[in-house]
Each structure stands twice: as C-alpha cells, then as structure tokens.
Design a protein around this motif. Structure first.
Motif, PDB file in Angstrom:
ATOM      1  N   MET A   1       0.826  -1.201   0.000  1.00  0.00           N
ATOM      2  CA  MET A   1       0.000   0.000   0.000  1.00  0.00           C
ATOM      3  C   MET A   1       0.869   1.264   0.000  1.00  0.00           C
ATOM      4  SD  MET A   1      -3.375   0.349   2.374  1.00  0.00           S
ATOM      5  CE  MET A   1      -2.630  -0.279   3.854  1.00  0.00           C
ATOM      6  N   LYS A   2       0.306   2.315  -0.525  1.00  0.00           N
ATOM      7  CA  LYS A   2       0.984   3.620  -0.443  1.00  0.00           C
ATOM      8  C   LYS A   2       0.364   4.382   0.721  1.00  0.00           C
ATOM      9  CE  LYS A   2       2.266   4.102  -5.270  1.00  0.00           C
ATOM     10  NZ  LYS A   2       1.497   3.248  -6.180  1.00  0.00           N
ATOM     11  N   VAL A   3       1.189   4.606   1.744  1.00  0.00           N
ATOM     12  CA  VAL A   3       0.668   5.202   2.980  1.00  0.00           C
ATOM     13  C   VAL A   3       1.265   6.592   3.183  1.00  0.00           C
ATOM     14  CG1 VAL A   3       0.454   4.922   5.490  1.00  0.00           C
ATOM     15  CG2 VAL A   3       0.496   2.900   4.022  1.00  0.00           C
ATOM     16  N   ILE A   4       0.407   7.559   3.462  1.00  0.00           N
ATOM     17  CA  ILE A   4       0.887   8.890   3.831  1.00  0.00           C
ATOM     18  C   ILE A   4       0.789   9.006   5.345  1.00  0.00           C
ATOM     19  CG2 ILE A   4       0.547  11.372   3.577  1.00  0.00           C
ATOM     20  CD1 ILE A   4      -0.996  10.656   0.937  1.00  0.00           C
ATOM     21  N   VAL A   5       1.896   9.355   5.982  1.00  0.00           N
ATOM     22  CA  VAL A   5       1.880   9.560   7.427  1.00  0.00           C
ATOM     23  C   VAL A   5       1.834  11.066   7.674  1.00  0.00           C
ATOM     24  CG1 VAL A   5       3.086   9.201   9.615  1.00  0.00           C
ATOM     25  CG2 VAL A   5       3.145   7.418   7.866  1.00  0.00           C
ATOM     26  N   GLY A   6       0.737  11.529   8.241  1.00  0.00           N
ATOM     27  CA  GLY A   6       0.599  12.946   8.596  1.00  0.00           C
ATOM     28  C   GLY A   6       1.020  13.136  10.036  1.00  0.00           C
ATOM     29  N   ILE A   7       1.822  14.157  10.287  1.00  0.00           N
ATOM     30  CA  ILE A   7       2.332  14.367  11.652  1.00  0.00           C
ATOM     31  C   ILE A   7       1.958  15.786  12.088  1.00  0.00           C
ATOM     32  CG2 ILE A   7       4.423  14.369  13.105  1.00  0.00           C
ATOM     33  CD1 ILE A   7       5.289  12.764  10.146  1.00  0.00           C
ATOM     34  N   THR A   8       1.353  15.891  13.278  1.00  0.00           N
ATOM     35  CA  THR A   8       1.006  17.217  13.776  1.00  0.00           C
ATOM     36  C   THR A   8       1.785  17.509  15.053  1.00  0.00           C
ATOM     37  OG1 THR A   8      -0.912  16.405  15.019  1.00  0.00           O
ATOM     38  CG2 THR A   8      -1.303  17.082  12.746  1.00  0.00           C
ATOM     39  N   GLY A   9       1.646  18.747  15.554  1.00  0.00           N
ATOM     40  CA  GLY A   9       2.529  19.243  16.604  1.00  0.00           C
ATOM     41  C   GLY A   9       2.187  18.855  18.020  1.00  0.00           C
ATOM     42  N   GLY A  10       2.399  17.612  18.350  1.00  0.00           N
ATOM     43  CA  GLY A  10       2.263  17.151  19.733  1.00  0.00           C
ATOM     44  C   GLY A  10       3.552  16.449  20.094  1.00  0.00           C
ATOM     45  N   ILE A  11       3.803  16.300  21.384  1.00  0.00           N
ATOM     46  CA  ILE A  11       5.056  15.677  21.814  1.00  0.00           C
ATOM     47  C   ILE A  11       5.214  14.262  21.238  1.00  0.00           C
ATOM     48  CG2 ILE A  11       4.013  15.087  24.072  1.00  0.00           C
ATOM     49  CD1 ILE A  11       7.750  15.779  23.395  1.00  0.00           C
ATOM     50  N   ALA A  12       4.059  13.569  21.045  1.00  0.00           N
ATOM     51  CA  ALA A  12       4.146  12.199  20.510  1.00  0.00           C
ATOM     52  C   ALA A  12       4.690  12.164  19.088  1.00  0.00           C
ATOM     53  CB  ALA A  12       2.778  11.526  20.567  1.00  0.00           C
ATOM     54  N   ALA A  13       4.893  13.336  18.472  1.00  0.00           N
ATOM     55  CA  ALA A  13       5.484  13.377  17.123  1.00  0.00           C
ATOM     56  C   ALA A  13       6.859  12.706  17.118  1.00  0.00           C
ATOM     57  CB  ALA A  13       5.585  14.814  16.636  1.00  0.00           C
ATOM     58  N   TYR A  14       7.484  12.638  18.290  1.00  0.00           N
ATOM     59  CA  TYR A  14       8.815  12.004  18.316  1.00  0.00           C
ATOM     60  C   TYR A  14       8.723  10.509  18.002  1.00  0.00           C
ATOM     61  CZ  TYR A  14       8.559   9.694  22.915  1.00  0.00           C
ATOM     62  OH  TYR A  14       8.249   8.863  23.962  1.00  0.00           O
ATOM     63  N   LYS A  15       7.492   9.951  18.112  1.00  0.00           N
ATOM     64  CA  LYS A  15       7.322   8.523  17.802  1.00  0.00           C
ATOM     65  C   LYS A  15       6.981   8.292  16.329  1.00  0.00           C
ATOM     66  CE  LYS A  15       5.695   7.117  22.366  1.00  0.00           C
ATOM     67  NZ  LYS A  15       4.564   6.607  23.128  1.00  0.00           N
ATOM     68  N   ALA A  16       6.717   9.379  15.590  1.00  0.00           N
ATOM     69  CA  ALA A  16       6.290   9.223  14.191  1.00  0.00           C
ATOM     70  C   ALA A  16       7.349   8.523  13.325  1.00  0.00           C
ATOM     71  CB  ALA A  16       5.896  10.569  13.599  1.00  0.00           C
ATOM     72  N   PRO A  17       8.646   8.871  13.464  1.00  0.00           N
ATOM     73  CA  PRO A  17       9.644   8.175  12.639  1.00  0.00           C
ATOM     74  C   PRO A  17       9.634   6.660  12.862  1.00  0.00           C
ATOM     75  CG  PRO A  17      10.596  10.129  13.614  1.00  0.00           C
ATOM     76  CD  PRO A  17       9.245   9.957  14.246  1.00  0.00           C
ATOM     77  N   ALA A  33       3.763  13.856   5.609  1.00  0.00           N
ATOM     78  CA  ALA A  33       3.248  15.220   5.501  1.00  0.00           C
ATOM     79  C   ALA A  33       3.182  15.767   6.916  1.00  0.00           C
ATOM     80  CB  ALA A  33       1.859  15.206   4.872  1.00  0.00           C
ATOM     81  N   ALA A  34       3.839  16.895   7.169  1.00  0.00           N
ATOM     82  CA  ALA A  34       3.900  17.398   8.542  1.00  0.00           C
ATOM     83  C   ALA A  34       3.428  18.840   8.613  1.00  0.00           C
ATOM     84  CB  ALA A  34       5.336  17.304   9.067  1.00  0.00           C
ATOM     85  N   THR A  35       2.869  19.204   9.778  1.00  0.00           N
ATOM     86  CA  THR A  35       2.527  20.609   9.988  1.00  0.00           C
ATOM     87  C   THR A  35       3.796  21.347  10.428  1.00  0.00           C
ATOM     88  OG1 THR A  35       1.998  20.266  12.317  1.00  0.00           O
ATOM     89  CG2 THR A  35       0.188  20.010  10.740  1.00  0.00           C
ATOM     90  N   VAL A  42      10.053  17.015  15.505  1.00  0.00           N
ATOM     91  CA  VAL A  42      10.743  15.992  14.728  1.00  0.00           C
ATOM     92  C   VAL A  42      11.270  16.675  13.460  1.00  0.00           C
ATOM     93  CG1 VAL A  42       8.582  15.215  13.625  1.00  0.00           C
ATOM     94  CG2 VAL A  42      10.509  13.674  13.712  1.00  0.00           C
ATOM     95  N   THR A  43      12.439  16.282  13.015  1.00  0.00           N
ATOM     96  CA  THR A  43      13.028  17.063  11.920  1.00  0.00           C
ATOM     97  C   THR A  43      12.668  16.499  10.548  1.00  0.00           C
ATOM     98  OG1 THR A  43      15.078  15.841  11.653  1.00  0.00           O
ATOM     99  CG2 THR A  43      15.045  17.532  13.398  1.00  0.00           C
TER     100      THR A  43
END
Ligand code: CTP
Length: 396
Positions: A1-17, A33-35, A42-43
């Motif tokens: 599947m082609k998955v887009i991971v959207g990341i928004t500005g919460g501390i849990a963003a550090y788990k997105a990678p 895709a990040a805000t 997260v960088t």
C-alpha cells in the motif's frame, strides 16, 4: 500500500519516525506530511530519511497542487499524532496548511487518526463532538490510550504505540481482497417524510441490514458509499463513506449521484413510498373533531431509477419485503426494476425484518439462481448476500 503519514505538533510526534520505519518494514511505500508545529518536535531530515521520500509540509513550496497529487498517490492517510487542533480543523472543514488541505482533499479515501493530547483536552465536549463527527464520516481512530502524559498527569490521551498503529493499518490492508478495485453503493435505514416542523412519517427500519452490508463489502476490499436514512448506527471503516439523509428525495439525490461510478449497488433502505404533498413550516394545530387529512404524493423510486441508469457490467440488488405471494412479487420486482438480484424478506418469518438482529432471506437472481438462508444474524445474512452478488463473478 501507499501510505501517507501525517504528523502534527504534539510531543508524541517524536514517535512518528518509528511508525514510518515500521510501515516501510511491512512493505508499504511511505510519504510524510507534517505541519509546521510538528517540525518543532521531529526534523525534516529524520522523516525524509526513514521514509526515503521528500516531506510535504509547505502548501506553496513545491507546486500549489501537491495536496491533489499526493491525494491521488496515497491509498491511506494516517495522522499520528493527531492533535485536538487537526481534529477540530478537519471536523470543521478548515484547510489552512499543507496537512489539513491534504486531509480535506483525501475525502473518500481511508483515513486513520491516532489522537494524542492532554486528558482534559481529550474529554472536552468540543473534542468529543469533533471525534464523533469524524467517525461518522468513516475516519478510523486508533487510541488514545490511558497512561502517563507528557504534562505529568495520568489519564486518557496518550498516542497509541507505533506497533499498535502499524498493526491496525496491516489489518486494513486489502491487497489480496477480491473487491479491492471496486466501489459499491449501499442504501440503508428508513426515510422520514416531514409533515410539519416537528412531525414526520417514518417506519421501523433500524438500518442494521444496510450497515452490515457496507461493513462486509468494505471488509472484502470495496470502497463503499453508504447512503443512510435517520439511524443511531455508526460505522467505522476507512473504506466506507457515509452520507446521512432524511427524506426519500434526499436519498434519491445521493444515490443517483453515486451510482454512475459504482460497480454495483445494494438497496436495502426502507424508503417511504409516499410523502405529504406539503410540509408546514410551523407546528400544525389540532382542529377538533374534524380530524386531520394528509394529502400524500408518491416519492421517486430509487431502485427503479438505478435500474434504468444501469450500464453493462454494473450489478443492481434490491430488497423486497413481502407478506403475500412473496416469490411471485419478488420476481415481478426483479424484472420491472431491471435488477440482477432481489433479496426477499418474508415478514411471515419470525425473527426476520425490522428492528431485530436476525434475518432470513431468499436471494433470487435474474439468471434463475436461488439461495435460501436459515435464520441468521444480519452480519451473516450480509455475508451471504455479498457472496451471492458482489463476489459471485470473482469466485468463478
Ligand atoms: N425502493 C427504493 N425507492 C423507493 C421504494 C423502494 O429504492 N421509493 C427500494 C427498496 O430499497 C428495496 C426495494 O425498492 O430495495 C423494494 O421496496 P418495496 O417497498 O418492497 O417495493 P415497492 O417497489 O415499493 O413495491 P410495492 O409497494 O408494490 O411492494
């Protein structure tokens, strides 16, 4: 599947990678895709490295229509973490940055959100209301979990762990599903026909049969347009798009608009055949012993209209709820409305029909096929109907 991971500005963003890494490991192609605020946690370099693709974060930087091309590219969009802010934006149709714009453009495709926020924020009626709105549109929620939060307190608001989100996405992956390239329309529930500002003519249909059909079709990989009359039922499936209507005419408009792009349709709604010719815009008053007379006019027949619109290759399934001459009446409807199958519900059968959790049906095909079910749960009946109709050609 082609998955887009959207990341928004919460501390849990550090788990997105870590989520991205697990999705890539599971064989998915991933783009992020990040805000702007997510990039405080997260960088860009991290996200681009783990996904192996360029990050989408600026609505204007790389061509103004990237939200559209990314929407076309993705099979599924998962927002993790999803803050109260992005949840509120989507629930209210706000598109003021790259991710929120992508989320609105992604309408009709599967979206999963993993909310993460402080427990008081999560419990706020505004957030709960927005969550219910999103769920009603078919957006799936994973979590939040209960546990220790970044603010030091314990409560509900923790983002689900990346493993849990990845496992959830795996369960939705429909690579080998037989209906994964198909789109089906389902109508469900009753219709309400207004008499005045506080009264209507309705019926006892619960919508259970139609919701079960939508679930089974979506589980088999189809995208489902579920058009439902008033019901308290909800459905949470990324492939099911729910349109809620009230009257037969509204259902007619939604169903005829959706049908041309569908492979087939199963019309299980109990549509009111008639509506009051006029609807008063105030509450009608009693007028003593003279009684009350309602003038009724006929509603459009949605099933017959779809039958006349039907193209080569489309499958049309109707229901017949009969009390007398069941088989003959069902056969007559099958021919008259240009159907491929008719599902006969006999009101004589105990445990079948409106409001109950069980049903007993006979599925009659234009090709002369005939399948009779015992008294089963509506979910099992839905499975049988889908197998005998939508899945029939894929199984040969
Ligand atoms: N149906 C529809 N639009 C209507 C009425 C019915 O789409 N205005 C669909 C129902 O969803 C169901 C089928 O038609 O799939 C059969 O409905 P039913 O009420 O049993 O049949 P009618 O066509 O109304 O015929 P009759 O009143 O003669 O029984």
């Amino acid at each position: 599947m082609k998955v887009i991971v959207g990341i928004t500005g919460g501390i849990a963003a550090y788990k997105a990678p870590e989520l991205v890494r697990q999705l890539v490991k599971a064989g998915h192609e991933v783009r992020c895709a990040a805000t702007e605020h997510a990039l405080e946690f997260v960088t860009r370099v991290t996200l681009e490295t783990v996904s192996g693709n360029a990050l989408y974060s600026d609505l204007f930087a790389s061509g103004r229509t990237e939200h559209v091309s990314l929407k076309d590219w993705g099979d599924l969009l998962v927002v993790a973490p999803a803050t109260a802010n992005i949840i509120g934006k989507v629930a209210n149709g706000i598109a003021d940055d790259a991710l929120s714009t992508l989320l609105l453009a992604f309408s009709g495709k599967p979206v999963v959100m993993a909310p993460a926020m402080n427990c008081e924020m999560w419990a706020h009626p505004a957030v709960q209301h927005n969550i219910e709105t999103l769920k009603g549109w078919g957006i799936r929620m994973v979590g939040p979990e209960s546990g220790e939060l970044a603010c030091g307190v314990s409560g509900v608001g923790r983002m689900a762990e990346p493993e849990q989100i990845a496992a959830y996405i795996a369960s939705l992956s429909t690579h080998d599903s037989q209906l994964s390239t198909q789109k089906w329309l389902v109508t469900a529930g009753p219709t309400y026909e207004r008499i005045d500002s506080v009264r209507f003519i309705g019926n006892y249909s619960s919508g259970k049969m139609g919701f079960a059909l939508a679930q089974v079709l979506a589980d088999a990989g189809a995208d489902v347009e579920l058009v439902t009359g008033p019901t308290a039922l909800t459905i949470e499936h990324p492939r099911v798009r729910v349109t809620r209507v009230e009257s037969a005419r509204e259902m007619y408009a939604a169903a005829t608009a959706a049908f041309p792009t569908c492979n087939g349709a199963i019309l299980s709604a109990a549509v009111a055949d008639y509506r009051p010719s006029e609807c008063a815009d105030h509450k009608l008053k009693k007028n003593g012993n003279e009684g009350m007379h309602l003038d009724l006019v006929q509603n459009p027949d949605i099933l017959a209209t779809l039958g006349s619109m039907k193209r080569e290759g489309q499958t049309l399934v109707g229901f017949a709820l009969e009390t007398d001459n069941e088989e003959a009446n069902a056969q007559r409807k099958l021919d008259k409305k240009n159907l491929d199958y008719i599902v006969l519900n006999s009101l004589r059968d105990k445990g079948a029909g409106f409001g109950v959790d069980t049903n007993k049906v006979t599925i009659i095909g234009r090709d002369g096929s005939r399948k009779e079910s015992p008294l089963m749960s509506k979910k099992e009946v839905a499975q049988l109907i889908v197998e005998a109709t939508a899945l029939k050609d894929t199984q040969q």
